[in-house]
Motif scaffolding. Structure first.
Motif, PDB file in Angstrom:
ATOM      1  N   THR A   1      77.172  56.567  48.704  1.00 21.47           N
ATOM      2  CA  THR A   1      77.190  56.280  50.134  1.00 21.47           C
ATOM      3  C   THR A   1      75.801  56.437  50.739  1.00 21.47           C
ATOM      4  O   THR A   1      74.975  57.200  50.231  1.00 21.47           O
ATOM      5  CB  THR A   1      78.164  57.216  50.873  1.00 21.47           C
ATOM      6  N   SER A   2      75.563  55.698  51.803  1.00 23.37           N
ATOM      7  CA  SER A   2      74.321  55.871  52.561  1.00 23.37           C
ATOM      8  C   SER A   2      74.587  56.630  53.856  1.00 23.37           C
ATOM      9  O   SER A   2      73.666  56.864  54.639  1.00 23.37           O
ATOM     10  CB  SER A   2      73.692  54.505  52.869  1.00 23.37           C
ATOM     11  N   LEU A   3      75.847  57.010  54.072  1.00 20.84           N
ATOM     12  CA  LEU A   3      76.184  57.808  55.250  1.00 20.84           C
ATOM     13  C   LEU A   3      75.441  59.134  55.185  1.00 20.84           C
ATOM     14  O   LEU A   3      75.428  59.789  54.144  1.00 20.84           O
ATOM     15  CB  LEU A   3      77.688  58.072  55.315  1.00 20.84           C
ATOM     16  N   CYS A   4      74.835  59.531  56.281  1.00 19.65           N
ATOM     17  CA  CYS A   4      74.141  60.819  56.301  1.00 19.65           C
ATOM     18  C   CYS A   4      73.971  61.294  57.735  1.00 19.65           C
ATOM     19  O   CYS A   4      74.002  60.511  58.681  1.00 19.65           O
ATOM     20  CB  CYS A   4      72.792  60.729  55.588  1.00 19.65           C
ATOM     21  N   THR A   5      73.791  62.597  57.872  1.00 17.64           N
ATOM     22  CA  THR A   5      73.531  63.219  59.165  1.00 17.64           C
ATOM     23  C   THR A   5      72.393  64.216  58.995  1.00 17.64           C
ATOM     24  O   THR A   5      72.008  64.561  57.871  1.00 17.64           O
ATOM     25  CB  THR A   5      74.796  63.933  59.699  1.00 17.64           C
ATOM     26  N   ASN A   6      71.848  64.683  60.102  1.00 15.04           N
ATOM     27  CA  ASN A   6      70.749  65.637  60.043  1.00 15.04           C
ATOM     28  C   ASN A   6      71.255  67.059  60.251  1.00 15.04           C
ATOM     29  O   ASN A   6      72.165  67.284  61.056  1.00 15.04           O
ATOM     30  CB  ASN A   6      69.697  65.298  61.109  1.00 15.04           C
ATOM     31  N   PRO A   7      70.700  68.030  59.550  1.00 17.56           N
ATOM     32  CA  PRO A   7      71.127  69.419  59.704  1.00 17.56           C
ATOM     33  C   PRO A   7      71.007  69.902  61.148  1.00 17.56           C
ATOM     34  O   PRO A   7      70.039  69.582  61.841  1.00 17.56           O
ATOM     35  CB  PRO A   7      70.170  70.187  58.780  1.00 17.56           C
ATOM     36  N   ILE A   8      71.983  70.674  61.581  1.00 17.60           N
ATOM     37  CA  ILE A   8      72.004  71.203  62.943  1.00 17.60           C
ATOM     38  C   ILE A   8      70.857  72.180  63.177  1.00 17.60           C
ATOM     39  O   ILE A   8      70.204  72.167  64.224  1.00 17.60           O
ATOM     40  CB  ILE A   8      73.347  71.916  63.219  1.00 17.60           C
ATOM     41  N   PHE A   9      70.598  73.021  62.183  1.00 16.10           N
ATOM     42  CA  PHE A   9      69.616  74.100  62.352  1.00 16.10           C
ATOM     43  C   PHE A   9      68.308  73.815  61.617  1.00 16.10           C
ATOM     44  O   PHE A   9      67.759  74.686  60.941  1.00 16.10           O
ATOM     45  CB  PHE A   9      70.218  75.418  61.865  1.00 16.10           C
ATOM     46  N   ILE A  10      67.804  72.583  61.748  1.00 19.09           N
ATOM     47  CA  ILE A  10      66.590  72.209  61.033  1.00 19.09           C
ATOM     48  C   ILE A  10      65.383  73.023  61.515  1.00 19.09           C
ATOM     49  O   ILE A  10      64.490  73.355  60.729  1.00 19.09           O
ATOM     50  CB  ILE A  10      66.316  70.695  61.166  1.00 19.09           C
ATOM     51  N   ARG A  11      65.342  73.364  62.797  1.00 17.51           N
ATOM     52  CA  ARG A  11      64.232  74.160  63.325  1.00 17.51           C
ATOM     53  C   ARG A  11      64.224  75.550  62.681  1.00 17.51           C
ATOM     54  O   ARG A  11      63.156  76.066  62.306  1.00 17.51           O
ATOM     55  CB  ARG A  11      64.353  74.290  64.844  1.00 17.51           C
ATOM     56  N   GLU A  12      65.409  76.143  62.559  1.00 11.99           N
ATOM     57  CA  GLU A  12      65.511  77.465  61.930  1.00 11.99           C
ATOM     58  C   GLU A  12      65.141  77.399  60.445  1.00 11.99           C
ATOM     59  O   GLU A  12      64.472  78.291  59.924  1.00 11.99           O
ATOM     60  CB  GLU A  12      66.926  78.011  62.101  1.00 11.99           C
ATOM     61  N   ALA A  13      65.582  76.331  59.777  1.00 12.50           N
ATOM     62  CA  ALA A  13      65.246  76.163  58.360  1.00 12.50           C
ATOM     63  C   ALA A  13      63.734  76.066  58.181  1.00 12.50           C
ATOM     64  O   ALA A  13      63.149  76.655  57.264  1.00 12.50           O
ATOM     65  CB  ALA A  13      65.937  74.921  57.794  1.00 12.50           C
ATOM     66  N   SER A  14      63.086  75.320  59.074  1.00 11.02           N
ATOM     67  CA  SER A  14      61.633  75.173  59.013  1.00 11.02           C
ATOM     68  C   SER A  14      60.939  76.525  59.208  1.00 11.02           C
ATOM     69  O   SER A  14      59.936  76.824  58.545  1.00 11.02           O
ATOM     70  CB  SER A  14      61.174  74.181  60.094  1.00 11.02           C
ATOM     71  N   SER A  15      61.491  77.360  60.088  1.00 11.95           N
ATOM     72  CA  SER A  15      60.941  78.692  60.318  1.00 11.95           C
ATOM     73  C   SER A  15      61.038  79.550  59.059  1.00 11.95           C
ATOM     74  O   SER A  15      60.106  80.285  58.724  1.00 11.95           O
ATOM     75  CB  SER A  15      61.692  79.352  61.473  1.00 11.95           C
ATOM     76  N   LEU A  16      62.153  79.447  58.348  1.00 13.54           N
ATOM     77  CA  LEU A  16      62.319  80.216  57.110  1.00 13.54           C
ATOM     78  C   LEU A  16      61.376  79.725  56.016  1.00 13.54           C
ATOM     79  O   LEU A  16      60.835  80.522  55.247  1.00 13.54           O
ATOM     80  CB  LEU A  16      63.780  80.134  56.641  1.00 13.54           C
ATOM     81  N   ILE A  17      61.185  78.418  55.948  1.00  8.83           N
ATOM     82  CA  ILE A  17      60.252  77.873  54.960  1.00  8.83           C
ATOM     83  C   ILE A  17      58.844  78.406  55.214  1.00  8.83           C
ATOM     84  O   ILE A  17      58.111  78.746  54.270  1.00  8.83           O
ATOM     85  CB  ILE A  17      60.255  76.330  54.997  1.00  8.83           C
TER      86      ILE A  17
END
Length: 254
Positions: A19-35
């Motif tokens: 499938t090409s169906l996809c969505t973006n993570p809700i907490f992408i800003r928080e994930a970026s902070s952890l990275i």
């Protein structure tokens, strides 16, 4: 009815998807902070932090420095199709059709140390960060401190939006404990899977993980919306055991 599930340590990012169906993570800003916190760790540091061998430490070091905040189909993959391991082998999402995947995206939440809470079609990039990792961050000394009440609030909101009043807990204690169950205003039902061994029914970790995946697929395939319908689950010899069960713990034995 919303179901929560733990992620897997292992990923299969290179396997083709249906499938090409996809969505973006809700907490992408928080994930970026952890990275940004993880980038500070050398491969040798990661060995101790993650309790992994040098090969895995080096792999995850490279993942951290190449991780991108913008997620798309060229650098990421849908979470439900990316995770590997016993739970996701039991779920076997590769042959789910788009209607089933869409249902899963509305009714299944995968908890994550890095991403917090993921819908099945949310794109993820390669990572390994267990919820129990003692990663120091701006909010405290571990990921439980970092996420605080964010995931509880998110799930509470999702239940309200969908007019649902039941949470099915198929996550491990390590992950489900990130949620304050007393604050979500919903009935929490935990399915438990036990095998008969040495004269008694016992939970066996590897079988429990697979069974959680099997039940997740059962919910998705059959568009289960009523908790009582979970009692019909009978995959791989498991049967609902009314004698051992309660209103908040559905026990399946074999």
């Amino acid at each position: 009815m919303i179901t929560i599930l733990s992620p897997a340590k292992t990923l299969r990012m290179d396997k083709a998807v249906n499938t090409s169906l996809c969505t973006n993570p809700i907490f992408i800003r928080e994930a970026s902070s952890l990275i940004k916190e993880l980038i500070k760790y050398s491969p040798e540091d990661l060995e101790g932090l993650m309790k992994v061998n040098s090969k895995l430490a080096e792999q995850n070091f490279m993942r951290h420095i190449t991780w991108e905040k913008e997620h798309n189909l060229s650098n990421g993959k849908q979470a439900l199709l990316a995770y590997d391991g016993a739970v996701f082998k039991g779920l076997n999402a590769d042959d789910l059709n788009e209607r089933q995947l869409a249902f899963a995206n509305e009714h299944l939440i995968i908890l994550s140390g890095l991403y917090g809470a993921l819908r099945p079609l949310d794109l993820i990039q390669p990572y390994r960060l267990e919820m129990g990792t003692k990663l120091k961050n701006k909010r405290g000394n571990n990921l439980y401190d970092f996420w605080g009440n964010k995931i509880t609030t998110y799930i509470k909101k999702e239940l309200l939006i969908k007019n649902d009043n039941t949470l099915i807990n198929l996550a491990s204690k390590e992950y489900s404990s990130i949620i304050d169950m007393s604050k979500i205003n919903a009935k929490v039902i935990t399915p438990v899977f036990k095998d008969y061994k040495n004269g008694t029914h016992k939970g066996i970790t590897i079988y429990t993980k697979r069974a959680r995946g099997l039940m997740s697929r059962f919910i998705i395939e059959n568009h289960i919306s009523l908790p009582s319908d979970l009692k019909k689950f009978n995959e791989e010899g498991y049967r609902y055991n009314e004698y051992l069960s309660s209103n908040v713990e559905f026990i399946f034995t074999r």
